[in-house]
Enzyme design. Structure first.
Site, PDB file in Angstrom:
ATOM      1  N   LYS A 250       0.848  -1.206   0.000  1.00  0.00           N
ATOM      2  CA  LYS A 250       0.000   0.000   0.000  1.00  0.00           C
ATOM      3  C   LYS A 250       0.878   1.248   0.000  1.00  0.00           C
ATOM      4  CE  LYS A 250      -3.320   2.553   2.922  1.00  0.00           C
ATOM      5  NZ  LYS A 250      -4.189   2.515   4.116  1.00  0.00           N
ATOM      6  N   LYS A 262     -10.230  12.569   8.153  1.00  0.00           N
ATOM      7  CA  LYS A 262      -9.663  12.260   9.471  1.00  0.00           C
ATOM      8  C   LYS A 262      -9.513  13.543  10.276  1.00  0.00           C
ATOM      9  CE  LYS A 262      -6.786   8.281   8.120  1.00  0.00           C
ATOM     10  NZ  LYS A 262      -7.600   7.244   8.780  1.00  0.00           N
ATOM     11  N   ASP A 332     -12.387   6.660   3.569  1.00  0.00           N
ATOM     12  CA  ASP A 332     -11.184   6.461   4.372  1.00  0.00           C
ATOM     13  C   ASP A 332     -10.727   4.991   4.356  1.00  0.00           C
ATOM     14  OD1 ASP A 332      -9.071   7.206   5.900  1.00  0.00           O
ATOM     15  OD2 ASP A 332     -10.216   7.488   7.770  1.00  0.00           O
ATOM     16  N   GLU A 334      -9.507   3.412   1.986  1.00  0.00           N
ATOM     17  CA  GLU A 334      -8.946   3.527   0.637  1.00  0.00           C
ATOM     18  C   GLU A 334      -7.826   2.520   0.373  1.00  0.00           C
ATOM     19  OE1 GLU A 334      -7.802   5.193   3.143  1.00  0.00           O
ATOM     20  OE2 GLU A 334      -5.663   4.800   2.813  1.00  0.00           O
ATOM     21  N   ARG A 336      -7.624  -0.703   0.945  1.00  0.00           N
ATOM     22  CA  ARG A 336      -8.099  -1.940   0.304  1.00  0.00           C
ATOM     23  C   ARG A 336      -8.446  -1.704  -1.158  1.00  0.00           C
ATOM     24  NH1 ARG A 336     -12.443  -2.268   5.021  1.00  0.00           N
ATOM     25  NH2 ARG A 336     -10.649  -1.274   5.990  1.00  0.00           N
TER      26      ARG A 336
END
Ligand code: BES
Ligand code: MN
Ligand code: ZN
Length: 493
Positions: A250, A262, A332, A334, A336
């Site tokens: 990632k 966030k 959020d 994101e 995956r």
């Protein structure tokens, strides 16, 4: 350019200070250095307790060198960990006492090459400091050199090889997101790897559009720093046709959350959200630099998850590279999304025997496993066990988490093939659970032996360990390299 300070190993200098070591147990100086009687007398008269983190500074004169005795803790405990930690404490002592250069005992004096190598690795990992854009690149006094016997240079080179890949990964993780954008990260990854004979391709936004990586693009579209996908190949056994493994990391250079934004104090940590990317890049660097006889590919989807008018909205449905449609319930979640396209790219283009993805995926894994263990999810028990063994060898332990068919509903969506959050509103955790992240990725990895490692808790240390100070740890670099080494010797399954 991301850069960092670290110690150098040399064999030709005569520094004014010699470092020696003492363990608790015998209470004696370790090894047969000519300075041993003097150091032994000094530790007795000072009543020095040679614990980890303690040292004794014995001042010399024109004829006698200054001696620095570093405690290594109780004998009989794990030797590798003890020498790694002692290397770190040696560096601390040099910083505190403002000693630029010390001579070390030889490998035979310390009890063998493994001891010396761990000592040097610990010193190299603890001397690491990111060089930043302030007037003094690295503030405070920093030690420069360790002087070792020329016969020991081969052990030093090995320590240097491993710590360089780990330190590079750490520097990337610590580099601020305005400096390490996807484009910069991709360039730096290419130049770090090409030196070792790894072949690297970088796909830009137009190529990704063409390819159809709709999940990655949905995450990265709203940033002025557009997405990239790095593909790095190491063919260490060209005679064999297939690909042994794909590592997918990632690579969120910043994760503001998107429209599900966030808040503090989490948001300011999110430059670290490319920790998985740094790990897989470091792992392939290690594999290439030791000429591993495996064929591996590393896929790194890189993006920045911020906000503008093109941001994905909660409720949007996008089409992933695999063709599965995804409901973006929460912008959020994101990681995956970008990993899904990375995993698909790996499977469709390389058909690897194993796929391992690694990611700072969920805050929840840090809540459960804290900073000591990374969460492991695997579709295959053999792969899970081999990774856990590698984690122990590397000092980067994994804890296996459940992944069961009974949890399939966690990623059901009413409007798409799969939800990135889970449509079900059961009590507590929703799609935020690390299980849901793994269940999501499982849909894209099906049919391949696959494992997912969640390093949200371990990529960044708030405390000192044998291998790192507070800051980025490089967790995963050595672990994946050790797993590959096991695979090479036929133990990977
Ligand atoms: N990069 C974060 C994971 C993270 C969060 C790491 C907090 C360290 C601390 C990831 O993209 C994320 O935001 N995860 C969400 C998932 C949720 C929205 C399903 C999380 O963990 O809160
Ligand atoms: Mn996120
Ligand atoms: Zn993230």
């Amino acid at each position: 350019m991301t850069s960092w300070h670290t110690l150098m190993m040399v064999s030709h200098e005569t520094p004014s200070t010699t470092a020696l070591f003492a363990a608790r147990g015998s209470g004696e100086i370790i090894g047969a250095d000519p300075q041993r009687p003097r150091a032994s007398a000094a530790i007795r008269s000072a009543d020095f307790a040679p614990d980890q983190g303690r040292w004794l500074d014995i001042v010399g004169d024109d004829a006698l060198p200054r001696l620095l005795v570093v405690g290594t803790g109780a004998e009989g405990t794990d030797t590798t960990e003890r020498w790694l930690a002692a290397g770190g404490h040696l560096v601390d002592a040099m910083r505190t006492l403002r000693i630029a250069s010390v001579r070390l005992p030889g490998c035979d004096d310390l009890g063998g090459p493994d001891a010396l190598q761990s000592l040097l690795t610990g010193a190299l990992l603890h001397s690491y400091r990111l060089e930043q854009g302030r007037s003094d690149a690295v503030p405070g006094f920093q030690p420069e050199r360790l002087v070792i016997n020329s016969a020991d240079m081969v052990h030093a080179e090995e320590a240097q090889r491993v710590s360089e890949a780990i330190n590079r990964a750490r520097a990337w993780v610590e580099q601020p997101a305005n400096l390490l954008t996807p484009a910069v990260f991709a360039d730096e990854a290419a130049s770090a790897l090409e030196r070792h004979g790894v072949s690297v391709r970088v796909l830009g936004p137009a190529e990704l559009e063409e390819l159809g990586t709709g999940a990655l693009l949905a995450v990265g579209r709203s940033s002025e720093h557009e997405p990239r996908m790095v593909i790095a190949e190491w063919r260490g056994d060209p005679a064999r046709e297939g690909w042994d493994a794909a590592f997918v990391g990632k690579g969120l250079t910043f994760d503001a959350g998107g429209l599900n934004i966030k808040t503090r104090p989490i948001i300011e940590k999110m430059k670290f959200d490319m920790g998985g990317a740094a790990s897989v890049l470091g792992a392939i660097e290690l594999a290439a630099s030791r000429k591993a006889r495996t064929n591996i590919v590393v896929i790194v989807p890189m993006a920045e998850n911020v906000i503008d008018g093109r941001s994905a909205r909660p409720g949007d449905v996008v089409r992933s590279l695999a063709g599965l449609t995804v409901e973006i319930v929460n912008t959020d979640a994101e990681g995956r999304l970008v990993l899904a396209d990375g995993i698909t790219y790996a499977i469709e283009n390389y058909a690897p025997a194993y796929v391992v993805d690694i990611a700072t995926l969920t805050g929840m894994i840090a809540g459960v496993l804290h900073e000591e263990f990374a969460g492991l999810y695997a579709s295959d028990a053999g792969l899970a066990n081999a990774l856990m063994r590698a984690g122990e060898v590397a000092g980067e332990p994994l804890w296996r988490m459940p992944l069961s068919a009974s949890q399939d509903y966690l990623v059901d969506s009413a409007v798409a093939d799969v939800s990135n959050f889970g449509a079900v509103g059961f009590l507590g955790v929703g799609g935020g659970s690390s299980t849901a992240g793994a269940k999501f990725l499982e849909r894209f990895a099906h049919g391949t032996k696959w494992a997912h490692i969640d390093i949200a808790g371990t990529a960044w240390a708030t405390r000192r360990t044998a291998r790192s100070g507070p800051g980025a740890t490089g967790f995963g670099v050595f672990l994946l390299d050790r797993w590959l080494a096991g695979l090479e010797s036929g133990l990977g399954d």
